[in-house]
Motif scaffolding. Structure first.
Motif, short mmCIF file in Angstrom:
data_model
loop_
_atom_site.label_atom_id
_atom_site.label_comp_id
_atom_site.label_asym_id
_atom_site.label_seq_id
_atom_site.Cartn_x
_atom_site.Cartn_y
_atom_site.Cartn_z
N UNK A 21 60.01 -73.49 -31.73
CA UNK A 21 60.89 -74.14 -30.76
C UNK A 21 62.35 -73.70 -30.85
N UNK A 22 62.71 -72.99 -31.88
CA UNK A 22 64.06 -72.47 -32.00
C UNK A 22 65.15 -73.53 -31.98
N UNK A 23 64.85 -74.70 -32.54
CA UNK A 23 65.84 -75.78 -32.56
C UNK A 23 66.90 -75.51 -33.62
N UNK A 70 70.01 -86.86 -29.63
CA UNK A 70 68.77 -86.22 -29.20
C UNK A 70 67.59 -86.68 -30.06
N UNK A 71 67.78 -86.68 -31.38
CA UNK A 71 66.70 -87.06 -32.28
C UNK A 71 66.31 -88.52 -32.08
N UNK A 113 63.84 -81.50 -23.71
CA UNK A 113 62.42 -81.14 -23.65
C UNK A 113 61.91 -80.62 -24.99
N UNK A 114 62.68 -79.76 -25.65
CA UNK A 114 62.19 -79.16 -26.89
C UNK A 114 62.02 -80.17 -28.02
N UNK A 165 58.38 -80.82 -29.71
CA UNK A 165 58.18 -80.70 -31.15
C UNK A 165 57.53 -81.96 -31.72
N UNK A 166 58.05 -83.13 -31.34
CA UNK A 166 57.48 -84.37 -31.86
C UNK A 166 56.05 -84.57 -31.37
N UNK A 167 55.78 -84.18 -30.14
CA UNK A 167 54.42 -84.32 -29.60
C UNK A 167 53.44 -83.47 -30.40
#
Length: 333
Positions: free
Chosen positions: A110-112, A148-149, A308-309, A313-315
Motif C-alpha cells: 500500500x505504500x503508506x 486518518x488512523x 482509501x488506502x 489495509x485494515x480490511x
C-alpha cells in the motif's frame, strides 16, 4: 455541582436511548444492545446530538469500563483458569501476527507512510483507537496521520459489530468460540463486547475477557515501537524513555484490575446470589448507556473522509487475521 449539571443532559440521553433499545429488544427478537447502538447511530446522523448533551455523551467509555468491572461478578473463575494457557497463547500469537501482517502490507502493498502504517498496525493488533493514541507519541506521528488512523479504525468498529454476529451464526459457532474469536480479531473493546453479547451472553463474556487480556499487551506494543523508532530516528531524545513510561501508564486499561478483583470476589463466595444478580443487572444497564454513546459517537461524515488506502489495509489485515484466528480458536477450544 456545576460539572454534574453539565453532564446530566448527555447522560439522560444515553439512558433514554438505552431504555428505548431495551424496550425494542424485549418486544422483538433483536438484541437490545445492538438495537441501542443502531438507535444511537440513527439519532446522531439524522437529527444530530445537541451541544448541551455532548459532554455527557462523551462519558460513555467510563460506563463501559464500569459495566465491564461489574460483569466480572458473573464470570466463572474455573472456566477462565481452564482456558488460561491456550487463551493467553492465542492472544499473544494473534497480536504479534497482526502487527507483522499490518506492518508488512502497509509498506509492500500500500505504500503508506511508515508512521501511519504503525498507527494502523497498533490499532488493529491491540485495542483500536486507544492503541493509536498511545503509540502516536512514541512514533512521533502528526495530527493528520492520527486522524486518518482513528477514522479508519472507527469505520471498522462500526462495521464489525454488526458483521461478526452474522458471520458467527452463518458458521454455527458456539458462544465460547465466537467470543474468543471476536475478542482476538476485532479492534476496539466496545464493539467487541457489543458483538459478543449480540451473539449470546456466554459469547459476550468470553469476548470481553479475551479483549481485556489483549488490551494488557498495549504496554508491550508501545515499548516495542519506542525501541524501533528510537533506533531508527536520529531526532529521538534522552527523554524518550520517560515519555514512553508516562504513555504506558496513561494507556494501561486500569479497569482490568477492577474486573479481575470482582471475578475473584464473586468466586470466593463473598457475594450472595442476590448481590451477583444486582451487579449483573447494573452491568447490563451500564452497557446500554455505553453502547448508546458508542452509536451517538459514530459520525458518517467523519468516516466518509477516511482515506482509501488505510481502509483497504485494515480490511485486508482484518480478513487475514480473522481467518487465521478462527481456525486456531476452533482447534484450541
Amino acid at each position: 455541582m456545576t460539572g454534574l449539571r453539565r453532564l446530566a443532559p448527555g447522560f439522560a440521553l444515553l439512558l433514554a436511548v438505552g431504555a428505548l433499545g431495551e424496550l425494542v429488544g424485549a418486544a422483538t427478537p433483536l438484541n437490545s444492545l445492538v438495537v441501542t447502538i443502531a438507535l444511537g447511530i440513527a439519532l446522531a446522523n439524522v437529527a444530530g446530538v445537541p451541544a448541551s448533551c455532548k459532554p455527557g455523551v462523551a462519558t460513555h467509555d467510563l460506563w463501559l469500563e464500569v459495566g465491564i468491572v461489574l460483569m466480572g461478578a458473573r464470570i466463572a473463575l474455573d472456566s477462565v483458569l481452564a482456558a488460561g494457557v491456550p487463551l493467553l497463547a492465542s492472544v499473544v500469537g494473534v497480536v504479534a501476527f497482526t502487527l507483522v501482517v499490518a506492518e508488512g502490507f502497509s509498506r509492500r502493498w500500500f505504500g503508506l507512510q511508515r508512521r501511519l502504517g504503525s498507527l494502523l498496525a497498533a490499532g488493529a493488533s491491540v485495542c483500536g483507537v486507544s492503541a493509536v493514541v498511545a503509540v502516536a507519541g512514541t512514533v512521533r506521528a502528526d495530527e493528520d496521520q492520527i486522524a486518518y488512523a482513528t477514522s479508519a479504525i472507527l469505520l471498522f468498529d462500526a462495521l464489525t459489530l454488526f458483521a461478526y454476529p452474522a458471520v458467527g451464526r452463518l458458521l454455527g459457532l458456539s458462544g465460547q468460540v465466537f467470543g474468543i474469536w471476536a475478542g482476538l480479531s476485532m479492534f476496539s473493546t466496545g464493539p467487541v463486547a457489543a458483538a459478543g453479547f449480540a451473539y449470546s451472553d456466554a459469547a459476550g463474556q468470553w469476548a470481553t475477557l479475551t479483549k481485556l487480556t489483549r488490551n494488557v499487551l498495549l504496554g508491550v506494543v508501545v515499548v516495542a515501537y519506542s525501541v524501533v523508532y528510537t533506533e531508527s530516528d536520529s531526532s529521538a531524545t534522552a527523554t524518550t524513555l520517560g515519555g514512553t513510561l508516562r504513555r504506558l501508564w496513561r494507556g494501561f486499561p486500569k479497569f482490568v484490575v477492577g474486573f479481575v478483583s470482582v471475578i475473584l470476589l464473586a468466586s470466593s463466595g463473598a457475594l450472595s446470589a442476590a448481590e451477583i444478580d444486582a451487579l449483573t443487572r447494573a452491568s447490563h444497564w451500564l452497557f446500554l448507556a455505553a453502547f448508546a454513546g458508542l452509536g451517538l459517537d459514530i459520525d458518517a461524515a467523519d468516516l466518509h473522509r477516511t482515506g482509501v488506502r488505510p481502509v483497504t489495509l485494515l480490511f485486508v489485515t482484518l480478513v487475514v487475521v480473522s481467518a487465521v484466528s478462527l481456525v486456531g480458536v476452533q482447534f484450541l477450544f
